[in-house]
Scaffold this motif. Sequence first.
Motif, PDB file in Angstrom:
ATOM      1  N   SER A  11       0.842  -1.225   0.000  1.00  0.00           N
ATOM      2  CA  SER A  11       0.000   0.000   0.000  1.00  0.00           C
ATOM      3  C   SER A  11       0.858   1.248   0.000  1.00  0.00           C
ATOM      4  O   SER A  11       0.585   2.249  -0.717  1.00  0.00           O
ATOM      5  CB  SER A  11      -0.919  -0.008   1.229  1.00  0.00           C
ATOM      6  N   PHE A  15       0.954   4.119  -2.939  1.00  0.00           N
ATOM      7  CA  PHE A  15       0.658   5.511  -2.602  1.00  0.00           C
ATOM      8  C   PHE A  15       1.780   6.456  -3.042  1.00  0.00           C
ATOM      9  O   PHE A  15       1.558   7.510  -3.638  1.00  0.00           O
ATOM     10  CB  PHE A  15       0.428   5.623  -1.079  1.00  0.00           C
ATOM     11  N   THR A  16       3.038   6.025  -2.774  1.00  0.00           N
ATOM     12  CA  THR A  16       4.197   6.855  -3.152  1.00  0.00           C
ATOM     13  C   THR A  16       4.309   6.987  -4.659  1.00  0.00           C
ATOM     14  O   THR A  16       4.583   8.074  -5.198  1.00  0.00           O
ATOM     15  CB  THR A  16       5.476   6.221  -2.584  1.00  0.00           C
TER      16      THR A  16
END
Length: 233
Positions: A11, A15-16
């Motif tokens: 996750s 996200f990054t």
Amino acid sequence: MRIKGKPLILSLVLFTSGFLVAYNYQQTANIPQMVQLSDSQWEKDYFYKQQLLEMEEKNKELREELKVKRDKIQEYDSKLADSENVVADFVQRKNKLQMLAGELPLQGSGVEVTLKDAEYIPEEDQVNQYIVHESHIHMVINELLSAGAKAIAVNGQRIFSDSYISCTGPVITVDGIQHPAPFVITAIGDSDILYSSLDLTQGIIDYLLSDHVDVEMSKEAEIQMQAKLSAEG
């Protein structure tokens, strides 16, 4: 419920990566881009630039022309002001000459001198020795003129440089008009100077008294004189 292990790491990685992709897209959108113009667009751009330059040059010429016209208007205004001053000076001189010529009525302070025939006449003397003659009036008028009188009248009739006074029996004639005694001579001017000039010791008044002429003299605050009869008509 708590997320543990590999799902959590996955996750974070996702996200990054999404953040980096969005940031790069934004930076790319802000970079100026080269626009390739067609030949027709170049011609239009050149045409409008030329129009702009011509308009700027025309505005510059109009500003210079406006400045020249404003300077001319200022010059005309100055000349007009000078002309008005000259006209006002001419009008003032004209009025002064008209007053001297008797074409305008006058008023002002001055003196009044009344000459009367003597009331007492000795039987052994002649009447002519006790009446007012033209020479007496001439003496008073000449003295008043020498003292600076601006205008003189005899019995209300203005005296001018070409006037003539003659004695016709018991009356005198001024420019053809007869006047009986008493003869009232009025003069407009500095009343103190006029009065003192007449009242000098062994002056005009003393001579008139010694010549059996009754004399009354007074300073007057307001004397009015009419214009010449020919000018009034």
